[in-house]
Design an enzyme around this catalytic site. Structure first.
Site, mmCIF file in Angstrom:
data_model
loop_
_atom_site.group_PDB
_atom_site.id
_atom_site.type_symbol
_atom_site.label_atom_id
_atom_site.label_comp_id
_atom_site.label_asym_id
_atom_site.label_seq_id
_atom_site.Cartn_x
_atom_site.Cartn_y
_atom_site.Cartn_z
ATOM 1 C CG ASP A 182 -6.133 -3.979 7.058
ATOM 2 O OD1 ASP A 182 -7.506 -3.330 6.889
ATOM 3 O OD2 ASP A 182 -6.056 -5.111 7.581
ATOM 4 N NE ARG A 195 4.907 7.222 -5.820
ATOM 5 C CZ ARG A 195 4.417 7.023 -7.460
ATOM 6 N NH1 ARG A 195 3.760 7.821 -8.309
ATOM 7 N NH2 ARG A 195 5.427 6.805 -8.276
ATOM 8 N NE ARG A 216 2.231 -2.776 9.604
ATOM 9 C CZ ARG A 216 2.680 -4.602 10.155
ATOM 10 N NH1 ARG A 216 2.689 -5.077 8.874
ATOM 11 N NH2 ARG A 216 3.107 -4.428 11.289
ATOM 12 C CD GLU A 233 -8.197 -8.636 10.913
ATOM 13 O OE1 GLU A 233 -7.334 -8.410 11.607
ATOM 14 O OE2 GLU A 233 -8.309 -9.378 10.065
ATOM 15 C CG HIS A 274 -5.518 -5.166 11.290
ATOM 16 N ND1 HIS A 274 -4.685 -6.074 11.666
ATOM 17 C CD2 HIS A 274 -5.392 -5.060 12.890
ATOM 18 C CE1 HIS A 274 -3.820 -6.323 12.602
ATOM 19 N NE2 HIS A 274 -4.792 -5.432 13.801
ATOM 20 N N GLY A 317 -5.418 -16.461 4.530
ATOM 21 C CA GLY A 317 -4.898 -16.713 3.689
ATOM 22 C C GLY A 317 -5.304 -17.450 2.616
HETATM 23 N N1 PXP Z 1 -8.503 -11.980 9.130
HETATM 24 C C1 PXP Z 1 -7.848 -12.116 10.041
HETATM 25 C C2 PXP Z 1 -8.048 -11.727 11.387
HETATM 26 C C3 PXP Z 1 -6.761 -10.884 9.339
HETATM 27 O O1 PXP Z 1 -5.229 -10.925 11.057
HETATM 28 C C4 PXP Z 1 -6.543 -11.354 8.304
HETATM 29 C C5 PXP Z 1 -5.511 -10.856 7.897
HETATM 30 O O2 PXP Z 1 -5.381 -9.524 7.852
HETATM 31 C C6 PXP Z 1 -7.280 -11.925 7.574
HETATM 32 C C7 PXP Z 1 -8.527 -12.529 7.436
HETATM 33 C C8 PXP Z 1 -7.693 -11.711 5.777
HETATM 34 O O3 PXP Z 1 -6.205 -12.607 6.255
HETATM 35 P P1 PXP Z 1 -5.659 -12.473 3.876
HETATM 36 O O4 PXP Z 1 -5.643 -10.638 3.465
HETATM 37 O O5 PXP Z 1 -5.076 -13.838 4.187
HETATM 38 O O6 PXP Z 1 -7.527 -13.135 3.133
#
Ligand code: PXP
Length: 236
Positions: free
Chosen positions: A8, A17, A48, A69, A42, A191
């Protein structure tokens, strides 16, 4: 353990840009060439970062698996059934949030989620539910027909290195164990970074980790020296 890479942030940078680079398609290709076993995007309600066009292209170019996602909405269900990703991960979505803040409340919407999962599963799409590591969410998830859960590792990640780490880790450990005993396959993500990821090995049978932010952040610095060097060569 498999590695799914969330691309993403590549689209976020591209959109800054409004042009075409960096390309999420090329990013997906590089991730796959270097061991990613799936690519996650996602498609948010506000578009966005990833846009519909991206998903339509990625489904044709990705050689591993596209994991889409998405929120539990009719619009997203229709898109998934049309595009047919290998899997979908259902997440809660709030317009104002910077990233997915909490897990999906499956226990509180059992009937709605169960109904939502059915046509996706019948179409041959694997369904995963992104949930907090609690007993009620895991138990409810097992009743929906979804084959996977993805445990939200955000609290563990934020607590890493503090006196809360053990408590948060234990929640993931217990939730994974319970889910597997109920026949669910277990992914995890959110995270995770180059320090806190190592403890995921302590959780038996985790199937796939989905990681985005830390990988893209690392890529900026592992790539910056070469990028400057190449430009310097061109203008000297
Ligand atoms: N899994 C899901 C369901 C998420 O929404 C996200 C964030 O978009 C991630 C994994 C990945 O998280 P990170 O970008 O913090 O590694």
């Amino acid at each position: 353990m498999l590695l799914g890479v969330n691309i993403d942030h590549i689209a976020t940078l591209r959109n800054a840009r409004g042009g075409v680079e960096p390309s999420p398609v090329l990013a997906a290709e590089i991730c796959e060439q270097n061991g990613a076993t799936s690519i996650t995007t996602h498609l948010r309600e506000d578009r966005r970062h990833i846009k519909d066009e991206d998903v339509r292209t990625l489904i044709k170019t990705i050689k591993t698996k596209l994991n889409l996602e998405m929120a539990v909405t009719e619009e997203m269900q229709k898109i998934a059934l049309e595009i047919m990703p290998a899997s979908v991960c259902l997440v809660p979505e709030k317009r104002q949030e910077v990233t997915t803040e909490g897990g999906l409340d499956v226990a509180g919407q059992l009937e709605k989620i169960t109904k939502f999962v059915k046509p996706l599963k019948e179409a041959g799409i694997e369904v995963s539910l992104f949930i907090d590591p609690t007993e009620d969410q895991v138990t409810a998830s097992a009743k929906t027909g979804a084959q996977f859960i993805e445990l939200h590792t955000g609290c563990y990640s934020n607590s890493f290195g503090t006196d809360k780490e053990e408590i948060e880790f234990k929640k993931l450990y217990e939730a994974a164990k319970l889910a597997q005993s109920l026949g669910l396959k277990v992914n995890a993500g959110h995270g995770l970074n180059y320090e806190n990821v190592s403890r995921m090995h302590e959780i038996n049978g985790l199937y796939e980790l989905n990681i985005g932010h830390s990988i893209v952040s690392k890529a900026v610095f592992t790539g910056l020296a070469k990028a400057v060097e190449e430009m310097k060569d061109l203008i000297k």
